[in-house]
Design a protein around this motif. Structure first.
Motif, mmCIF file in Angstrom:
data_model
loop_
_atom_site.group_PDB
_atom_site.id
_atom_site.type_symbol
_atom_site.label_atom_id
_atom_site.label_comp_id
_atom_site.label_asym_id
_atom_site.label_seq_id
_atom_site.Cartn_x
_atom_site.Cartn_y
_atom_site.Cartn_z
ATOM 1 N N ILE A 36 0.840 -1.204 0.000
ATOM 2 C CA ILE A 36 0.000 0.000 0.000
ATOM 3 C C ILE A 36 0.876 1.257 0.000
ATOM 4 C CG2 ILE A 36 -1.654 1.347 1.361
ATOM 5 C CD1 ILE A 36 -2.835 -1.331 2.327
ATOM 6 N N CYS A 37 1.889 1.270 0.867
ATOM 7 C CA CYS A 37 2.809 2.417 0.925
ATOM 8 C C CYS A 37 3.615 2.541 -0.366
ATOM 9 C CB CYS A 37 3.756 2.269 2.117
ATOM 10 S SG CYS A 37 2.933 2.443 3.715
ATOM 11 N N MET A 38 3.947 1.406 -0.970
ATOM 12 C CA MET A 38 4.678 1.412 -2.245
ATOM 13 C C MET A 38 3.872 2.150 -3.318
ATOM 14 S SD MET A 38 5.611 -1.947 -4.568
ATOM 15 C CE MET A 38 3.858 -2.297 -4.868
ATOM 16 N N LEU A 39 2.570 1.845 -3.397
ATOM 17 C CA LEU A 39 1.726 2.479 -4.405
ATOM 18 C C LEU A 39 1.482 3.954 -4.099
ATOM 19 C CD1 LEU A 39 -0.906 -0.378 -4.924
ATOM 20 C CD2 LEU A 39 1.034 0.211 -6.394
ATOM 21 N N LEU A 40 1.470 4.312 -2.814
ATOM 22 C CA LEU A 40 1.211 5.697 -2.424
ATOM 23 C C LEU A 40 2.434 6.597 -2.569
ATOM 24 C CD1 LEU A 40 -0.974 5.198 0.792
ATOM 25 C CD2 LEU A 40 -1.742 6.010 -1.449
ATOM 26 N N PHE A 41 3.620 6.069 -2.231
ATOM 27 C CA PHE A 41 4.801 6.928 -2.122
ATOM 28 C C PHE A 41 5.920 6.621 -3.130
ATOM 29 C CE2 PHE A 41 3.032 6.486 2.255
ATOM 30 C CZ PHE A 41 2.542 7.786 2.375
ATOM 31 N N GLU A 42 5.805 5.535 -3.860
ATOM 32 C CA GLU A 42 6.868 5.161 -4.803
ATOM 33 C C GLU A 42 6.276 4.851 -6.169
ATOM 34 O OE1 GLU A 42 9.705 3.135 -1.308
ATOM 35 O OE2 GLU A 42 8.885 1.903 -2.926
ATOM 36 N N SER A 43 7.156 4.693 -7.136
ATOM 37 C CA SER A 43 6.730 4.326 -8.488
ATOM 38 C C SER A 43 7.380 2.996 -8.851
ATOM 39 C CB SER A 43 7.146 5.421 -9.491
ATOM 40 O OG SER A 43 6.574 6.665 -9.129
ATOM 41 N N PRO A 44 6.773 1.883 -8.431
ATOM 42 C CA PRO A 44 7.379 0.567 -8.667
ATOM 43 C C PRO A 44 7.536 0.268 -10.152
ATOM 44 C CG PRO A 44 5.096 0.344 -7.935
ATOM 45 C CD PRO A 44 5.476 1.771 -7.746
ATOM 46 N N ASN A 45 8.660 -0.320 -10.482
ATOM 47 C CA ASN A 45 8.987 -0.631 -11.872
ATOM 48 C C ASN A 45 9.445 -2.082 -11.932
ATOM 49 O OD1 ASN A 45 10.736 -0.957 -14.278
ATOM 50 N ND2 ASN A 45 10.292 1.213 -14.595
ATOM 51 N N VAL A 46 8.779 -2.887 -12.755
ATOM 52 C CA VAL A 46 9.092 -4.316 -12.842
ATOM 53 C C VAL A 46 10.534 -4.533 -13.271
ATOM 54 C CG1 VAL A 46 8.524 -6.494 -13.982
ATOM 55 C CG2 VAL A 46 6.696 -4.914 -13.341
ATOM 56 N N ILE A 47 11.019 -3.725 -14.203
ATOM 57 C CA ILE A 47 12.392 -3.877 -14.694
ATOM 58 C C ILE A 47 13.389 -3.645 -13.566
ATOM 59 C CG2 ILE A 47 14.140 -2.939 -16.252
ATOM 60 C CD1 ILE A 47 11.918 -2.320 -18.230
ATOM 61 N N GLN A 48 13.148 -2.606 -12.759
ATOM 62 C CA GLN A 48 14.050 -2.312 -11.639
ATOM 63 C C GLN A 48 14.009 -3.423 -10.587
ATOM 64 O OE1 GLN A 48 12.482 1.551 -10.544
ATOM 65 N NE2 GLN A 48 14.122 2.629 -11.630
ATOM 66 N N ILE A 49 12.821 -3.972 -10.355
ATOM 67 C CA ILE A 49 12.706 -5.077 -9.405
ATOM 68 C C ILE A 49 13.502 -6.278 -9.888
ATOM 69 C CG2 ILE A 49 11.112 -6.754 -8.357
ATOM 70 C CD1 ILE A 49 8.983 -4.553 -8.367
ATOM 71 N N LEU A 50 13.413 -6.565 -11.192
ATOM 72 C CA LEU A 50 14.162 -7.689 -11.770
ATOM 73 C C LEU A 50 15.667 -7.440 -11.710
ATOM 74 C CD1 LEU A 50 11.929 -8.560 -14.875
ATOM 75 C CD2 LEU A 50 12.124 -9.807 -12.718
ATOM 76 N N GLN A 51 16.068 -6.180 -11.832
ATOM 77 C CA GLN A 51 17.501 -5.852 -11.733
ATOM 78 C C GLN A 51 18.029 -6.120 -10.319
ATOM 79 O OE1 GLN A 51 17.391 -1.745 -13.094
ATOM 80 N NE2 GLN A 51 18.230 -2.297 -15.094
ATOM 81 N N ALA A 52 17.139 -6.028 -9.345
ATOM 82 C CA ALA A 52 17.540 -6.248 -7.949
ATOM 83 C C ALA A 52 17.199 -7.667 -7.486
ATOM 84 C CB ALA A 52 16.834 -5.239 -7.052
ATOM 85 N N TRP A 53 17.117 -8.612 -8.429
ATOM 86 C CA TRP A 53 16.615 -9.943 -8.097
ATOM 87 C C TRP A 53 17.486 -10.689 -7.085
ATOM 88 C CZ3 TRP A 53 19.126 -14.597 -9.007
ATOM 89 C CH2 TRP A 53 20.242 -14.558 -9.845
ATOM 90 N N VAL A 54 18.811 -10.478 -7.128
ATOM 91 C CA VAL A 54 19.685 -11.206 -6.192
ATOM 92 C C VAL A 54 19.443 -10.767 -4.735
ATOM 93 C CG1 VAL A 54 22.069 -11.675 -5.507
ATOM 94 C CG2 VAL A 54 21.442 -11.700 -7.921
ATOM 95 N N PRO A 55 19.573 -9.454 -4.411
ATOM 96 C CA PRO A 55 19.299 -9.053 -3.024
ATOM 97 C C PRO A 55 17.856 -9.288 -2.597
ATOM 98 C CG PRO A 55 19.610 -7.117 -4.408
ATOM 99 C CD PRO A 55 20.031 -8.293 -5.217
#
Length: 305
Positions: free
Chosen positions: A205-224
């Motif tokens: 909920i906070c992610m949608l309110l305060f951030e702009s989630p991006n699938v590509i960026q999430i995939l780039q951070a897949w290891v951590p």
């Protein structure tokens, strides 16, 4: 038998501390790609999903006597209450920590988070347990150590990241006490799964309110993200709940506080982060307080931490 039980529980908590210590590196690296709420929403969702097959497997291997045991509505209510309570506290603590890590080093974040070793027995006062002079001495030593570790600009204020992590330590302290209350009453794996779903939902909920989630960026951070989700959440937090069952919460917090030592070693080995002599002395004072507060109390006073 009791000594074997304590040894087993202690080893589970030590493994938890090791996983959490390295997770500080994963959390720091993950911040290079995604925001703190996005990181925690994804990692906790992964942690919850990892535990679902574990719950199914454990249900299958139950004994016939356990299978015939009728469902206890009160136990279910307690399970949900424990899972939701832990989930809300985990949401508060983990997101404060994640935000703080953006503005401080892995080693400092690890040591400040370890302040729960002193905060836990202090909060225990409100539960009717005395804190002796040694605990208050440990508080003073910790405050001095915290000052030397964090206040490096000659002023009397903490850096922004250090303050976030300090508040996070208070939230984790309450989390430890809540786990201590609910763990003996319910299934630890199920409670852990519920807490991850709650934390993931609130973080989402906070992610949608305060951030702009991006699938590509999430995939780039897949290891951590995978490390934090599978090991730090799915494995370590479950080990904490299982390992704390039957253990004194202050003893448990001492073992868990070793994550601070692991975080410094991991930050040095993986991220090449270093601490100055002043900061190392601050770490040493804080660790001394951690040890001091755990020295055996006088016999006959089981209420003291």
């Amino acid at each position: 038998m009791r000594s074997k039980f304590v040894l087993r529980q202690s080893m589970l908590l030590l493994l938890t501390a090791t996983i959490w210590g390295v997770a500080f590196v994963a959390q720091s690296v993950g911040m290079e790609y995604i925001g703190p709420f996005t990181f925690n929403a994804v990692r906790n969702a992964i942690g919850a999903l990892v535990l679902i097959p574990c719950i199914g497997f454990l249900r299958r291997i139950r004994t016939e006597e356990e299978k015939r045991k009728p469902a206890d509505k009160q136990e279910k209510k307690t399970l949900v209450a424990g899972g939701v309570s832990c989930g809300v506290l985990l949401f508060i603590a983990s997101n404060l920590q994640q935000v703080g890590i953006q503005y401080t080093t892995v080693g400092k974040a690890g040591f400040i988070t370890a302040m729960y070793i002193v905060i836990v027995p202090l909060l225990g006062i409100f539960l009717g347990k005395k804190a002796g002079a040694r605990v208050w001495c440990a508080v003073v030593i910790t405050v001095v150590g915290l000052y030397m570790l964090c206040v490096t600009d000659g002023g009397f204020s903490l850096q922004k990241g250090d303050l976030f992590v300090l508040i996070c330590a208070i939230a984790f302290s309450v989390h430890i006490l809540v786990v201590d209350y609910f763990a003996p009453k319910v299934d630890g794996v199920k409670m852990s799964c519920i807490q991850f779903f709650v934390c993931a939902l609130l973080s989402g909920i906070c992610m949608l309110l305060f951030e702009s989630p991006n699938v590509i960026q999430i995939l780039q951070a897949w290891v951590p993200v995978l490390y934090a989700g599978v090991l730090s959440c799915g494995v370590a937090y479950t080990l904490q709940i299982v390992g704390q069952k039957g253990m004194n919460p202050t003893v448990a917090s001492l073992i868990l506080s070793l994550e601070s030592v692991v975080s410094v070693i991991a930050g040095w080995m993986i991220l090449k982060q270093e601490l100055s002599g002043r900061e190392l002395l601050g770490c040493g004072l804080m660790f001394a307080a951690i040890i001091l507060v755990q020295l055996p109390e006088k016999k006959g006073d089981s209420r003291q931490f």
